[in-house]
Design a protein around this motif. Sequence first.
Motif, mmCIF file in Angstrom:
data_model
loop_
_atom_site.group_PDB
_atom_site.id
_atom_site.type_symbol
_atom_site.label_atom_id
_atom_site.label_comp_id
_atom_site.label_asym_id
_atom_site.label_seq_id
_atom_site.Cartn_x
_atom_site.Cartn_y
_atom_site.Cartn_z
ATOM 1 N N ASN A 65 -14.201 56.435 43.459
ATOM 2 C CA ASN A 65 -13.796 56.056 44.803
ATOM 3 C C ASN A 65 -12.745 56.946 44.971
ATOM 4 O O ASN A 65 -12.622 58.051 44.310
ATOM 5 N N ASP A 66 -12.990 56.618 46.245
ATOM 6 C CA ASP A 66 -12.095 57.455 47.324
ATOM 7 C C ASP A 66 -10.962 57.856 47.259
ATOM 8 O O ASP A 66 -10.175 57.087 46.839
ATOM 9 N N ASP A 67 -9.636 58.993 46.892
ATOM 10 C CA ASP A 67 -8.504 58.668 46.692
ATOM 11 C C ASP A 67 -8.213 58.742 48.252
ATOM 12 O O ASP A 67 -8.448 59.499 48.915
ATOM 13 N N GLU A 68 -6.825 58.524 48.063
ATOM 14 C CA GLU A 68 -5.528 58.828 49.292
ATOM 15 C C GLU A 68 -5.476 59.355 49.591
ATOM 16 O O GLU A 68 -4.758 60.641 48.241
ATOM 17 N N THR A 69 -5.309 60.540 50.245
ATOM 18 C CA THR A 69 -4.669 61.535 51.202
ATOM 19 C C THR A 69 -3.730 61.941 51.502
ATOM 20 O O THR A 69 -3.000 60.747 52.610
ATOM 21 N N ARG A 70 -2.528 62.704 50.725
ATOM 22 C CA ARG A 70 -1.213 62.193 52.400
ATOM 23 C C ARG A 70 -1.492 63.563 53.431
ATOM 24 O O ARG A 70 -2.416 64.564 53.107
ATOM 25 N N THR A 71 -1.046 63.148 54.619
ATOM 26 C CA THR A 71 -0.573 64.033 55.863
ATOM 27 C C THR A 71 0.415 64.174 56.451
ATOM 28 O O THR A 71 0.483 62.966 55.978
ATOM 29 N N ILE A 72 0.464 64.890 56.794
ATOM 30 C CA ILE A 72 2.020 65.426 57.596
ATOM 31 C C ILE A 72 1.621 65.600 59.059
ATOM 32 O O ILE A 72 0.476 65.930 59.418
ATOM 33 N N SER A 73 2.291 65.423 59.738
ATOM 34 C CA SER A 73 2.225 65.194 61.489
ATOM 35 C C SER A 73 1.871 66.818 61.863
ATOM 36 O O SER A 73 2.360 67.531 60.283
ATOM 37 N N LYS A 74 1.774 66.795 62.642
ATOM 38 C CA LYS A 74 1.813 68.350 63.389
ATOM 39 C C LYS A 74 2.685 68.952 63.777
ATOM 40 O O LYS A 74 3.382 70.335 63.634
ATOM 41 N N GLU A 75 3.948 68.027 64.119
ATOM 42 C CA GLU A 75 5.269 68.544 64.757
ATOM 43 C C GLU A 75 6.285 68.892 63.272
ATOM 44 O O GLU A 75 7.050 69.987 62.767
ATOM 45 N N ASP A 76 6.360 68.133 62.250
ATOM 46 C CA ASP A 76 6.348 68.515 60.613
ATOM 47 C C ASP A 76 5.444 69.912 60.551
ATOM 48 O O ASP A 76 6.608 71.066 59.605
ATOM 49 N N LEU A 77 4.352 70.066 60.459
ATOM 50 C CA LEU A 77 3.567 71.169 60.249
ATOM 51 C C LEU A 77 4.073 72.345 60.802
ATOM 52 O O LEU A 77 4.538 73.107 60.437
ATOM 53 N N LEU A 78 3.995 72.720 61.944
ATOM 54 C CA LEU A 78 4.377 73.652 63.041
ATOM 55 C C LEU A 78 6.043 73.695 62.917
ATOM 56 O O LEU A 78 6.518 74.967 62.726
ATOM 57 N N SER A 79 6.969 72.904 62.696
ATOM 58 C CA SER A 79 8.216 73.472 62.139
ATOM 59 C C SER A 79 8.675 73.999 60.690
ATOM 60 O O SER A 79 9.840 74.321 61.080
ATOM 61 N N ASN A 80 7.768 73.907 60.262
ATOM 62 C CA ASN A 80 7.760 74.559 58.493
ATOM 63 C C ASN A 80 7.176 75.773 58.688
ATOM 64 O O ASN A 80 7.059 76.536 57.603
ATOM 65 N N ALA A 81 6.437 76.134 59.640
ATOM 66 C CA ALA A 81 5.950 77.201 59.477
ATOM 67 C C ALA A 81 6.525 78.797 60.135
ATOM 68 O O ALA A 81 7.457 78.747 61.290
ATOM 69 N N PRO A 82 6.148 79.505 59.136
ATOM 70 C CA PRO A 82 7.213 80.976 59.650
ATOM 71 C C PRO A 82 7.248 81.644 61.338
ATOM 72 O O PRO A 82 8.131 81.751 61.782
ATOM 73 N N VAL A 84 5.306 80.279 64.727
ATOM 74 C CA VAL A 84 4.311 79.965 65.683
ATOM 75 C C VAL A 84 4.464 80.416 67.326
ATOM 76 O O VAL A 84 5.117 80.564 68.011
ATOM 77 N N GLU A 85 2.706 79.738 67.930
ATOM 78 C CA GLU A 85 2.843 80.234 69.319
ATOM 79 C C GLU A 85 1.995 78.933 69.732
ATOM 80 O O GLU A 85 0.554 78.650 68.871
ATOM 81 N N ASP A 86 2.296 78.018 70.856
ATOM 82 C CA ASP A 86 2.173 76.951 71.524
ATOM 83 C C ASP A 86 1.706 76.167 69.983
ATOM 84 O O ASP A 86 2.729 75.727 69.548
ATOM 85 N N ASP A 87 0.091 75.463 70.360
ATOM 86 C CA ASP A 87 0.424 74.668 69.214
ATOM 87 C C ASP A 87 -0.110 75.434 67.110
ATOM 88 O O ASP A 87 -0.651 74.748 67.414
ATOM 89 N N TYR A 88 -0.223 76.387 67.411
ATOM 90 C CA TYR A 88 -0.457 77.028 66.839
ATOM 91 C C TYR A 88 -0.047 77.998 65.469
ATOM 92 O O TYR A 88 1.565 78.781 66.091
ATOM 93 N N VAL A 89 -0.028 78.354 64.381
ATOM 94 C CA VAL A 89 0.622 78.611 63.375
ATOM 95 C C VAL A 89 -0.498 80.363 63.631
ATOM 96 O O VAL A 89 -0.957 80.507 63.195
ATOM 97 N N ILE A 90 1.061 80.574 63.480
ATOM 98 C CA ILE A 90 0.772 82.210 63.074
ATOM 99 C C ILE A 90 0.539 83.191 61.834
ATOM 100 O O ILE A 90 1.915 82.661 61.416
ATOM 101 N N ILE A 91 -0.137 83.961 61.464
ATOM 102 C CA ILE A 91 -0.521 84.335 60.487
ATOM 103 C C ILE A 91 -0.608 85.860 60.434
ATOM 104 O O ILE A 91 -0.932 86.307 61.455
ATOM 105 N N LYS A 92 -0.039 87.213 59.217
ATOM 106 C CA LYS A 92 -0.132 88.200 58.755
ATOM 107 C C LYS A 92 -1.641 87.642 58.989
ATOM 108 O O LYS A 92 -2.361 87.906 58.003
ATOM 109 N N LYS A 93 -2.382 89.386 59.068
ATOM 110 C CA LYS A 93 -4.109 89.604 58.843
ATOM 111 C C LYS A 93 -4.337 90.287 57.247
ATOM 112 O O LYS A 93 -3.584 90.746 57.194
#
Length: 96
Positions: A65-82, A84-93
């Motif tokens: 059976n498929d398990d329920e997955t937990r998702t977070i909103s884009k706004e929450d994700l972006l607010s926790n990212a170190p 951000v540029e526009d709607d993207y998370v910036i990470i080091k190469k």
Amino acid sequence: MKINFDILKSLENDVMLDLTDEELNKILKFENEILSKFEKVLNINTDGVQQLHYCFEINNSYLRNDDETRTISKEDLLSNAPEVEDDYVIIKKVVG
């Protein structure tokens, strides 16, 4: 439809092979045997037979059976990212 020696010679040139007459005769015999078997299958009367995708009904009861997955909103994700540029998370190469 029967395959004849002339058809095989033409195909031999098309696929750039150099076959002996003995090899062509073996191929000719083998291909005509396959065609005769297909002709037998095509002559089977299938009137009144229901068309199916599988030859028997399959119940996939062994799948999990498929398990329920937990998702977070884009706004929450972006607010926790170190960073951000526009709607993207910036990470080091990490690969050189």
